[in-house]
Design a protein around this motif. Structure first.
Motif, PDB file in Angstrom:
ATOM      1  N   LEU A 212       0.670  -1.251   0.168  1.00 33.53           N
ATOM      2  CA  LEU A 212       0.036   0.056   0.162  1.00 33.53           C
ATOM      3  C   LEU A 212       0.712   1.216   0.090  1.00 33.53           C
ATOM      4  O   LEU A 212       0.281   2.424   0.124  1.00 33.53           O
ATOM      5  CB  LEU A 212      -0.873  -0.062   1.208  1.00 33.53           C
ATOM      6  CG  LEU A 212      -1.918  -1.119   1.114  1.00 33.53           C
ATOM      7  CD1 LEU A 212      -2.600  -1.199   2.626  1.00 33.53           C
ATOM      8  CD2 LEU A 212      -2.942  -0.801   0.280  1.00 33.53           C
ATOM      9  N   HIS A 213       2.152   0.985  -0.253  1.00 33.11           N
ATOM     10  CA  HIS A 213       2.914   2.313  -0.161  1.00 33.11           C
ATOM     11  C   HIS A 213       2.698   3.405  -1.111  1.00 33.11           C
ATOM     12  O   HIS A 213       2.705   4.613  -0.753  1.00 33.11           O
ATOM     13  CB  HIS A 213       4.574   1.915  -0.063  1.00 33.11           C
ATOM     14  CG  HIS A 213       4.889   1.388  -1.316  1.00 33.11           C
ATOM     15  ND1 HIS A 213       4.319   0.190  -1.921  1.00 33.11           N
ATOM     16  CD2 HIS A 213       5.981   1.645  -2.131  1.00 33.11           C
ATOM     17  CE1 HIS A 213       5.070  -0.181  -2.762  1.00 33.11           C
ATOM     18  NE2 HIS A 213       5.968   0.722  -3.121  1.00 33.11           N
ATOM     19  N   THR A 214       2.434   3.099  -2.373  1.00 29.12           N
ATOM     20  CA  THR A 214       2.200   4.100  -3.364  1.00 29.12           C
ATOM     21  C   THR A 214       0.775   4.907  -3.003  1.00 29.12           C
ATOM     22  O   THR A 214       0.570   5.905  -3.175  1.00 29.12           O
ATOM     23  CB  THR A 214       2.155   3.932  -4.758  1.00 29.12           C
ATOM     24  OG1 THR A 214       1.331   2.485  -5.008  1.00 29.12           O
ATOM     25  CG2 THR A 214       3.575   3.001  -4.978  1.00 29.12           C
ATOM     26  N   LEU A 215      -0.201   3.917  -2.653  1.00 27.53           N
ATOM     27  CA  LEU A 215      -1.464   4.685  -2.387  1.00 27.53           C
ATOM     28  C   LEU A 215      -1.441   5.643  -1.077  1.00 27.53           C
ATOM     29  O   LEU A 215      -1.717   6.740  -1.114  1.00 27.53           O
ATOM     30  CB  LEU A 215      -2.494   3.503  -1.825  1.00 27.53           C
ATOM     31  CG  LEU A 215      -3.850   3.964  -1.306  1.00 27.53           C
ATOM     32  CD1 LEU A 215      -4.655   4.880  -2.254  1.00 27.53           C
ATOM     33  CD2 LEU A 215      -4.840   2.874  -0.782  1.00 27.53           C
ATOM     34  N   ALA A 216      -0.578   5.077   0.049  1.00 30.59           N
ATOM     35  CA  ALA A 216      -0.205   6.055   1.160  1.00 30.59           C
ATOM     36  C   ALA A 216       0.359   7.297   0.592  1.00 30.59           C
ATOM     37  O   ALA A 216       0.009   8.393   1.329  1.00 30.59           O
ATOM     38  CB  ALA A 216       0.520   5.030   2.108  1.00 30.59           C
ATOM     39  N   ALA A 217       1.392   7.321  -0.107  1.00 28.26           N
ATOM     40  CA  ALA A 217       2.109   8.374  -0.354  1.00 28.26           C
ATOM     41  C   ALA A 217       1.077   9.505  -1.152  1.00 28.26           C
ATOM     42  O   ALA A 217       1.387  10.621  -1.051  1.00 28.26           O
ATOM     43  CB  ALA A 217       3.274   7.964  -1.466  1.00 28.26           C
ATOM     44  N   GLN A 218       0.117   9.005  -2.072  1.00 29.39           N
ATOM     45  CA  GLN A 218      -0.900   9.643  -2.692  1.00 29.39           C
ATOM     46  C   GLN A 218      -1.540  10.374  -1.487  1.00 29.39           C
ATOM     47  O   GLN A 218      -2.178  11.593  -1.898  1.00 29.39           O
ATOM     48  CB  GLN A 218      -1.451   8.910  -3.712  1.00 29.39           C
ATOM     49  CG  GLN A 218      -0.774   8.725  -5.005  1.00 29.39           C
ATOM     50  CD  GLN A 218      -1.406   8.023  -6.190  1.00 29.39           C
ATOM     51  OE1 GLN A 218      -2.788   8.189  -6.308  1.00 29.39           O
ATOM     52  NE2 GLN A 218      -0.866   7.358  -7.018  1.00 29.39           N
ATOM     53  N   LYS A 284      -5.906  -3.236   2.503  1.00 25.88           N
ATOM     54  CA  LYS A 284      -6.700  -2.060   2.769  1.00 25.88           C
ATOM     55  C   LYS A 284      -6.138  -1.085   3.933  1.00 25.88           C
ATOM     56  O   LYS A 284      -5.273  -1.599   4.779  1.00 25.88           O
ATOM     57  CB  LYS A 284      -8.012  -2.653   3.152  1.00 25.88           C
ATOM     58  CG  LYS A 284      -8.613  -3.377   2.100  1.00 25.88           C
ATOM     59  CD  LYS A 284      -9.178  -2.831   0.773  1.00 25.88           C
ATOM     60  CE  LYS A 284      -9.404  -3.664  -0.325  1.00 25.88           C
ATOM     61  NZ  LYS A 284      -9.438  -5.242  -0.382  1.00 25.88           N
ATOM     62  N   LEU A 285      -6.536  -0.026   3.584  1.00 25.11           N
ATOM     63  CA  LEU A 285      -6.144   0.861   4.735  1.00 25.11           C
ATOM     64  C   LEU A 285      -7.329   1.699   5.177  1.00 25.11           C
ATOM     65  O   LEU A 285      -8.400   1.836   4.361  1.00 25.11           O
ATOM     66  CB  LEU A 285      -5.088   1.834   4.608  1.00 25.11           C
ATOM     67  CG  LEU A 285      -5.308   2.859   3.435  1.00 25.11           C
ATOM     68  CD1 LEU A 285      -5.864   4.013   3.743  1.00 25.11           C
ATOM     69  CD2 LEU A 285      -3.841   3.280   2.647  1.00 25.11           C
ATOM     70  N   ALA A 300      -8.634  10.980  -3.771  1.00 26.29           N
ATOM     71  CA  ALA A 300      -7.388  10.510  -3.984  1.00 26.29           C
ATOM     72  C   ALA A 300      -7.015   8.991  -3.640  1.00 26.29           C
ATOM     73  O   ALA A 300      -6.546   8.296  -4.432  1.00 26.29           O
ATOM     74  CB  ALA A 300      -6.429  11.282  -2.862  1.00 26.29           C
ATOM     75  N   MET A 301      -8.193   8.346  -3.040  1.00 21.70           N
ATOM     76  CA  MET A 301      -8.030   6.956  -2.495  1.00 21.70           C
ATOM     77  C   MET A 301      -8.820   6.382  -4.068  1.00 21.70           C
ATOM     78  O   MET A 301      -8.064   5.284  -4.600  1.00 21.70           O
ATOM     79  CB  MET A 301      -9.028   6.466  -1.519  1.00 21.70           C
ATOM     80  CG  MET A 301      -8.475   6.921  -0.240  1.00 21.70           C
ATOM     81  SD  MET A 301      -9.592   5.978   1.007  1.00 21.70           S
ATOM     82  CE  MET A 301      -8.593   6.335   2.558  1.00 21.70           C
ATOM     83  N   ARG A 302      -9.795   6.823  -4.510  1.00 20.90           N
ATOM     84  CA  ARG A 302     -10.488   6.266  -5.769  1.00 20.90           C
ATOM     85  C   ARG A 302      -9.404   6.403  -6.997  1.00 20.90           C
ATOM     86  O   ARG A 302      -9.940   5.669  -8.145  1.00 20.90           O
ATOM     87  CB  ARG A 302     -11.709   6.837  -5.814  1.00 20.90           C
ATOM     88  CG  ARG A 302     -12.846   6.401  -4.845  1.00 20.90           C
ATOM     89  CD  ARG A 302     -14.312   6.863  -5.131  1.00 20.90           C
ATOM     90  NE  ARG A 302     -15.002   6.422  -4.206  1.00 20.90           N
ATOM     91  CZ  ARG A 302     -16.288   6.777  -3.725  1.00 20.90           C
ATOM     92  NH1 ARG A 302     -16.645   7.647  -4.628  1.00 20.90           N
ATOM     93  NH2 ARG A 302     -16.953   6.002  -2.942  1.00 20.90           N
ATOM     94  N   ALA A 303      -8.719   7.338  -7.030  1.00 23.69           N
ATOM     95  CA  ALA A 303      -7.754   7.658  -8.189  1.00 23.69           C
ATOM     96  C   ALA A 303      -6.570   6.490  -8.071  1.00 23.69           C
ATOM     97  O   ALA A 303      -5.931   6.452  -9.267  1.00 23.69           O
ATOM     98  CB  ALA A 303      -7.100   9.168  -8.191  1.00 23.69           C
ATOM     99  N   HIS A 304      -6.380   5.844  -7.249  1.00 27.96           N
ATOM    100  CA  HIS A 304      -5.491   4.753  -7.253  1.00 27.96           C
ATOM    101  C   HIS A 304      -5.959   3.592  -7.330  1.00 27.96           C
ATOM    102  O   HIS A 304      -7.097   3.217  -7.001  1.00 27.96           O
ATOM    103  CB  HIS A 304      -4.751   4.786  -5.676  1.00 27.96           C
ATOM    104  CG  HIS A 304      -3.292   4.129  -5.754  1.00 27.96           C
ATOM    105  ND1 HIS A 304      -3.522   2.674  -5.674  1.00 27.96           N
ATOM    106  CD2 HIS A 304      -2.120   4.330  -5.669  1.00 27.96           C
ATOM    107  CE1 HIS A 304      -2.302   2.248  -5.359  1.00 27.96           C
ATOM    108  NE2 HIS A 304      -1.314   3.178  -5.554  1.00 27.96           N
ATOM    109  N   PRO A 305      -5.241   2.463  -8.202  1.00 25.59           N
ATOM    110  CA  PRO A 305      -5.872   1.275  -8.440  1.00 25.59           C
ATOM    111  C   PRO A 305      -6.418   0.516  -7.040  1.00 25.59           C
ATOM    112  O   PRO A 305      -7.412  -0.368  -7.142  1.00 25.59           O
ATOM    113  CB  PRO A 305      -4.842   0.546  -9.046  1.00 25.59           C
ATOM    114  CG  PRO A 305      -4.145   1.585  -9.735  1.00 25.59           C
ATOM    115  CD  PRO A 305      -3.916   2.685  -8.790  1.00 25.59           C
TER     116      PRO A 305
END
Lengths: 348, 348
Positions: A212-218, A284-285, A300-305
């Protein structure tokens, strides 16, 4: 870790089995390390071949996380103990706002384990580490007698660096804040359970195990008021939110109808008498931010796969008892307690 | 790691046992963490209570080491799996010239383990960590069913910082260098074995388990030509020197009469058909430096409480086959090979 003594013949990764010599510290262990671990994990730090890896100054605060993995079965839909051992630890770093850099891997192997299974797990672990951008810089291998372990246990420790200005922690939630989740809950727990119980109707549930690191960074970039993120693994979202409530000294009120759960996961849980809020997730987070920023965080969440099914699921409230409660779809309210007892052993 | 939900009554650390709920992620696990782990390990980083610990920028190159511990029995003369889990990892950092700073601890517990045993191990681990100056900053607990583990396995990861100018590595030995050891060999291996085999005459052999970081720091300060240090654990001095020989592309010639071994350890080894050179040590190091500096390095070892029986035991020679050989006390010479097979399982 990659010192190569002379061997008479290569390791039989197709038909061989782990035996006690692979944990002896001697020639057989060196061969296992050289022909499997170093071959799959190879990088400049591992290649130092000393009992410790020495890496450059990371240039910031360190985040450190460790996780033992004892999941049963070792292989399951959507992953295996190798990929899980990477995702579990990388996600613990990412939830602190860290960029994951390094991983250490400690194997405890049971005598008799097919080397083919070990090789499959090691390759999966190496693949997941590459995908997550973390280098396996050092490791350890122990072997225990048959009946004193269960195939493979893997303990990973992750090291990351936290950028300046990022300060996320479970004690920062405030009354009025919004509570979000990044997607469907309970997939990992039900995927594992379907393997154990032979639930035909849940057979196409796949673990959500993911880094989840790229989602977290976004999310950090998109939301200045982000208070904290946490991945709801063992104990599920219910237990994670109870932890946060106690840490922050607040209550949390959920809107149960807003919590995303796949129909097949909901059906499996009903059949088994489980609650999806207590089922483990591995990709999941949950995140908490000021209410005003919640729409931006959701976008921002929904913009990430990995966040396409994200939702705003509740709010932080003042409550000195630190209770987590949920408005049910029928208009009532129920207490969402800590997980009591054991719902599903060895889920991760 | 120290979030405290409400409990009905405190953990029974005298008569209770580990059960599957202690690994569930729920209330019982939180109680175990709060009443035992946080109480014993408490520090500001652990108290953050998040899934990762965040620590200040360490200000230099990082050294990272990891070790799984599966020693059997869990308690032995001179230590237990808790103190061993600290010493083993702290020593791997110290051998790289690092100042040990932080430790992570991953427990894999077997259902049914007496909580009193766990508490004794945790207290021993906490004590050893305090003595070694390392903070236990994060951890993890998993529980496996009875018959799928063996009491307690502990995987520790250590993080240290390497001072500028310190560059030690197994590939730096050069022909002409001197080889030293810091004391008597084989104590740990024989202490463990005496417990398993009921060897009355070896019953007063005590494990040498100890943290070597202050000794290591003194040796670095005393000897500018220090090439490397390594602690000869599993596989013993013989295997460690073979590793170094291969890493550096050199041979090593030992003077067997100069290698310090306690008479009782030598006698136990003879009785059991073992070779002290292959017996594990947990509080000894071998060091290699330029021959001219060997007397100074020896003096520095002997000036430290953990190095009083230090000795110069051999020399590095040119040998493209990377053999380790020993001049026997009878004037002959023998090959000191890598450990083949398994001499003593689960020694650490």
């Amino acid at each position: 870790m990659s010192i190569k003594p002379g061997y008479t013949r290569p390791l039989d990764l197709k038909h061989g089995r782990v035996d006690m010599t692979h944990g002896s510290g001697g020639r057989a262990m060196a061969q296992l390390i050289h022909e499997l671990f170093a071959a799959e994990f190879g990088n400049e730090w591992l290649a130092q071949g000393n009992d410790q890896a020495i890496v450059p100054p990371p240039g910031g605060r360190l985040a450190v996380a460790t996780d033992g993995h004892v999941v049963s079965p070792l292989f399951f839909p959507g992953g295996d103990i190798g990929s899980l051992a990477v995702h579990g630890t990388v996600n613990d770093l990412a939830m602190g706002g860290a960029t994951p850099l390094y991983l250490t891997v400690g194997f405890i192997l049971e005598e008799g384990l097919p080397l083919a299974d070990l090789a499959r797990i090691v390759r999966s672990l190496a693949h997941a580490a590459r995908e997550a951008g973390v280098a396996v810089i050092t490791g350890d291998t122990k072997v225990v007698e048959q009946g004193k372990g269960d195939g493979v246990f893997i303990t990973t420790t992750g090291i990351g660096v936290v950028p300046d200005g990022v300060n996320l922690s479970g004690h920062l939630a405030q009354p009025g804040d919004a509570v979000l989740v990044s997607g469907m809950l309970g997939d990992h727990g039900v995927a594992i359970l379907s393997q154990r119980e032979g639930l035909a109707f849940a057979a196409d549930v796949v673990s959500d195990s993911a880094a989840l690191h790229t989602l977290a960074a976004q999310l950090i970039a998109a939301c200045p008021s982000l208070r904290l993120m946490r991945d709801p693994t063992r104990g599920g979202l219910a237990t994670t939110l109870n932890e946060i409530a106690v840490q922050s000294g607040v209550g949390i009120r959920l809107d149960e109808a807003a919590i995303p759960v796949r129909p097949v996961v909901r059906a499996a849980c009903e059949f088994l008498g489980l609650d999806p809020l207590y089922c483990a997730n591995e990709g999941k987070l949950t995140a908490i931010c000021a209410a005003a920023d919640a729409p931006a965080l959701l976008a921002a969440m929904r913009a990430h796969p990995l966040g396409q099914d994200a939702a705003i699921i509740g709010e932080v409230i003042a409550d000195p008892r630190c209770f987590v409660r949920a408005r049910t779809p029928f208009g009532g309210e129920r207490l969402v307690d800590w997980l009591n007892g054991e719902m599903l052993p060895r889920i991760c």
